[in-house]
Every structure is written in structure tokens, then in C-alpha cells.
Design an enzyme around this catalytic site. Sequence first.
Site, PDB file in Angstrom:
ATOM      1  N   CYS A  95     -24.718  28.131 -54.687  1.00 19.79           N
ATOM      2  CA  CYS A  95     -25.915  28.962 -54.506  1.00 19.79           C
ATOM      3  C   CYS A  95     -26.910  28.853 -55.665  1.00 19.79           C
ATOM      4  O   CYS A  95     -27.594  27.846 -55.788  1.00 19.79           O
ATOM      5  CB  CYS A  95     -25.480  30.401 -54.242  1.00 19.79           C
ATOM      6  SG  CYS A  95     -26.765  31.381 -53.489  1.00 19.79           S
ATOM      7  N   HIS A 198     -20.370  31.288 -50.947  1.00 21.08           N
ATOM      8  CA  HIS A 198     -19.573  32.113 -51.860  1.00 21.08           C
ATOM      9  C   HIS A 198     -18.279  32.425 -51.126  1.00 21.08           C
ATOM     10  O   HIS A 198     -17.959  31.850 -50.117  1.00 21.08           O
ATOM     11  CB  HIS A 198     -20.306  33.425 -52.150  1.00 21.08           C
ATOM     12  CG  HIS A 198     -21.614  33.266 -52.833  1.00 21.08           C
ATOM     13  ND1 HIS A 198     -21.711  32.995 -54.167  1.00 21.08           N
ATOM     14  CD2 HIS A 198     -22.890  33.369 -52.374  1.00 21.08           C
ATOM     15  CE1 HIS A 198     -22.998  32.963 -54.517  1.00 21.08           C
ATOM     16  NE2 HIS A 198     -23.730  33.174 -53.446  1.00 21.08           N
TER      17      HIS A 198
HETATM   18  N1  GLN Z   1     -31.482  33.630 -56.440  1.00 20.55           N
HETATM   19  C1  GLN Z   1     -31.035  32.860 -55.393  1.00 20.55           C
HETATM   20  C2  GLN Z   1     -31.471  33.304 -54.010  1.00 20.55           C
HETATM   21  O1  GLN Z   1     -31.441  34.489 -53.673  1.00 20.55           O
HETATM   22  C3  GLN Z   1     -29.548  32.681 -55.497  1.00 20.55           C
HETATM   23  C4  GLN Z   1     -28.722  33.850 -55.090  1.00 20.55           C
HETATM   24  C5  GLN Z   1     -27.254  33.567 -55.145  1.00 20.55           C
HETATM   25  O2  GLN Z   1     -26.777  32.794 -55.995  1.00 20.55           O
HETATM   26  N2  GLN Z   1     -26.494  34.256 -54.306  1.00 20.55           N
HETATM   27  O3  GLN Z   1     -31.856  32.440 -53.272  1.00 20.55           O
END
Ligand code: GLN
Length: 249
Positions: A95, A198
Site C-alpha cells: 500500500c 494488508h
Molecule cells: N496513503 C495511502 C492511501 O490512502 C496509503 C494508505 C495505506 O497504506 N493503507 O492511498
Amino acid sequence: MYELTICHLYPDLLNLYGDRGNIIALSKRCEWRGIDVKVVHISLNEAFRYEDYDIVFMGGGQDYEQGIIQDDLMNGKRQLIIDAVEANKVFLAICGGFQLLGKYYRTHEGKDIECIGALNLWTHGGDRRLIGNLVFECDFLKHENFNGHVVGFENHSGKTYLGEGIKPLGKVIKGFGNNSEDGFEGAVYKNVFCSYSHGSLLPKNPALADYLITKALLNKYPDFQGLSPLPDSFENRTRESLIKRFTAV
Ligand code: GLN
């Protein structure tokens, strides 16, 4: 005796939704086979000596944490990370870590934030969050007894697009994936594997964990003959039942 060193980059800043579980899965699956594992934590203002690591892990982070990391990256780690990628080090980036490896992140307000630029991909902040369970198909994991289906959980607003030279990690079966438009999930370049999953990803998908461990061992020990199988029926049945539930119409 085989030995691997795993570097968790920015463990205090990039570690959302149990992403650290990926390190635990890698470590345990090595340990169960008698492979020694050392985990090194490298954060802000600490030297990233990539020659010392076999696997580099970057987890997810919110835009806020990504902003903090940005300065540290631009102050030296950026080029070392690019060098590590080009030296075929194995990376797993989830992510926010995935987004940071790309060229830039365009915020919802239209501001471009420069990223590491190790991979030819980029991210645009969207106006809605892409949240939910994610199922995708990884061709490189398929074999006669496994359909290559991987399960995870995504929560991002950034939409990531892959440029030339970058392959998707998989094709989305259920969920949004990189951008909810092109049907792709994640990215692969050299030995870098990126995903929006995740959950954490590797404990639920031991075939992917073993794929990364094998790549790292082959890098270090060219005559490595392959991993011995582990009794994964519990993990596999869990994954299969989750996928069945998430893909039921
Ligand atoms: N900031 C990023 C987004 O919302 C990554 C979020 C995350 O790692 N869950 O796209």
C-alpha cells in the site's frame, strides 16, 4: 546453514493493519525449515546498507506518515533503495510502501509529491476510499494443485497506474486493486513485489511467502535446491474459505 536478513524499512511509520505480520510469516516459515533469520529495523536518519539485507519490507502508511518519510528518503535513502532494486534485492511493499516506490503521488488537491522512483508507476489521490476484501489471481503462483488465488484486505484512496516495464502482481477477482479501473492488482519489477493487500498478506497466502523466500535464497545461494514443504493445510483451508465467502454473489 542458510541465513537471511530481513530489513523492515520505517517499521514505526509504515506498518498498518498488521503489516508486520508479513515479517513474522517470512521469519517463521524460514525458522520451521532451519533457515536462520535476522530482522533489522531501519527508520528515519538510520543508514540503509542494502548489501546487508536479503529481503526489504515496506508496509502501509497514511499520507501523514508518508510525508514524514519523504524528507528522509530525499536525504539519501532514495538512491540506495533504487540501487537495491537494481541489484535484484527482494522487496515486498504494501500500500503506502508500494506508492512510495513509484515516481510520484498526486494528492487529491493536485500537488505532486516526488517519491523514490525505483518503479515506473504513479499514484493519484482519489476522492473515495477503496476499502474491502481483495481477491486476485497471481499467474506466477499457479501450479497443478494451486489456482494462484491470493486474498487480502485493501484500504486506500490512492489510485496507482503501472507504466512500461512494470507487470501487475495479479488480476483482480474481487475488490478494487490498483485503481478500480484496469483490473490489475499490485506490481512486479525485477524482484520487487508490491500489493495493496494488508491483512496481513503473507500469513494468509503461504505460497506467496515461500515464493519470496525462495527468490531471496536463490539470490544468496545460487545452488539452493528449493524449500521443503510445510504442513499448510490450516492456512490453505482458511484462505479457501475466505475466498469462497468473499467471491460469493
Ligand atoms: N496513503 C495511502 C492511501 O490512502 C496509503 C494508505 C495505506 O497504506 N493503507 O492511498
